[in-house]
Design an enzyme around this catalytic site. Structure first.
Site, PDB file in Angstrom:
ATOM      1  N   LYS A  54       1.028   4.139  -2.971  1.00  7.71           N
ATOM      2  CA  LYS A  54       0.624   5.513  -2.710  1.00  7.71           C
ATOM      3  C   LYS A  54       1.780   6.493  -2.871  1.00  7.71           C
ATOM      4  CE  LYS A  54      -3.728   4.794  -1.901  1.00  7.71           C
ATOM      5  NZ  LYS A  54      -4.788   5.370  -2.753  1.00  7.71           N
TER       6      LYS A  54
ATOM      7  N   TYR B 190       0.828  -1.208   0.000  1.00 10.59           N
ATOM      8  CA  TYR B 190       0.000   0.000   0.000  1.00 10.59           C
ATOM      9  C   TYR B 190       0.866   1.264   0.000  1.00 10.59           C
ATOM     10  CZ  TYR B 190      -3.869   3.097   1.320  1.00 10.59           C
ATOM     11  OH  TYR B 190      -4.820   4.101   1.348  1.00 10.59           O
TER      12      TYR B 190
END
Length: 251
Positions: free
Chosen positions: A162, A158
C-alpha cells in the site's frame, strides 16, 4: 447548477467489485448514471462470480468480467472487451486487494510476495493495460491504506504494497497528465466492511481508542471520496493521497 456527481455516459471499471468496498463503489457509480464494469477473480467455489452477478443486478446494462489482475493477458483481454463493447474507459478504480497478516519472523516469502503481487503489481498491470482505452480527461483512483502510511504490526506485506501504491500513484500522475488524466489515491483507515471484518473485536476497540473521531469509518465515506476524485470538482487534483481515517493518521 448541474450535478457535478452525475456520471451519465461515463464508463467506469472498479476492479475487485464483487463484494466489499468495490461492490458499493460500482453500485453508486451506477446509480449516478455510469456504464459500469464489474470485475471479479475466479475462485474454486464460484462465490466471487455469484457475488459479481448479484451486484450487476442492481446496475443498468453492466459488463461482468472475470479477470485476475495479476495476469497481464487477462487484464489486456478485459480492456479489449471494454473497448469493443463500450468504446473506451473514463474512470478506473484500482480496488483489488488481499490481506494476509503475520509477523516478519513468521511470514513465508511466498506470503509476502502474493500480497504484493495482487495489491501492487495488480494495480500497475491494470493501469498499464488501461492506458490503451482511457479517454483524455479520464480519472484513475487507487486504493492505498493508512497501513501503507504508518506500517501496522503484522502487515509487512500489506503495508509495503500500500505504501508502494502511493509512489505508483505519483509516478502515474506525472505520466498521464499529458492526456489530462488525473491519478489519485484514497488511503482508508479502519472501515466497517471488507477486510476489516476479520479483525478481532478487541483489536478493533483498541484502534477506535486511537481514532480522534472515536469510530470506524463507514463504507459510504470511502465511496464518497472516490466519487469526488472522479468528478469535475477534482479536475485540478492529481498525485494526491486523500486520507479517510477519522484522524488516525494526519501526516
Amino acid at each position: 447548477m448541474s450535478d457535478l456527481l452525475d456520471f451519465t455516459g461515463k464508463v467506469v471499471l472498479v476492479t475487485g467489485s464483487s463484494r466489499g468496498i468495490g461492490a458499493e463503489m460500482i453500485k453508486v457509480f451506477g446509480k449516478r448514471g455510469a456504464h459500469c464494469v464489474v470485475n471479479y477473480v475466479a475462485d474454486g467455489q464460484g462465490q466471487n462470480k455469484t457475488d459479481a452477478v448479484n451486484v450487476a443486478k442492481e446496475l443498468n446494462d453492466p459488463l461482468v468480467i472475470e479477470c485476475d489482475v495479476t495476469q497481464p493477458e487477462q487484464v489486456e483481454s478485459m480492456m479489449m472487451e471494454i473497448g469493443d463493447k463500450r468504446g473506451g474507459l473514463d474512470i478506473l478504480v484500482n480496488n483489488s486487494g488481499i490481506i494476509s497478516d503475520r509477523t516478519i519472523k513468521k511470514m513465508p516469502t511466498e506470503e509476502f510476495e502474493s500480497v504484493v503481487r495482487v495489491n501492487l503489481t495488480g494495480t500497475f498491470t491494470v493501469t498499464q493495460k488501461a492506458a490503451a482505452i482511457l479517454r483524455n480527461g479520464g480519472r484513475i483512483v487507487n486504493l492505498s491504506s493508512v497501513s501503507g502510511q504508518m506500517g501496522l504490526f503484522g502487515q509487512a506485506n500489506y503495508s509495503s504494497s500500500k505504501a508502494a501504491i502511493i509512489a505508483l500513484t505519483k509516478v502515474s500522475a506525472r505520466e498521464f497528465a499529458r492526456q489530462d488524466i488525473t491519478v489519485n489515491a484514497i488511503a482508508p483507515g479502519f472501515i466497517d466492511i471488507g477486510m476489516g471484518k476479520g479483525v478481532p473485536e478487541e483489536a478493533i476497540q483498541n484502534f477506535i481508542k486511537q481514532i480522534p473521531l472515536r469510530r470506524l469509518g463507514n463504507v459510504n465515506e470511502i465511496v464518497s471520496a472516490a466519487l469526488f476524485l472522479a468528478s469535475p470538482m477534482a479536475s485540478y487534483i492529481t498525485g494526491h493521497v486523500l486520507n479517510v481515517n477519522g484522524g488516525f493518521y494526519m501526516g
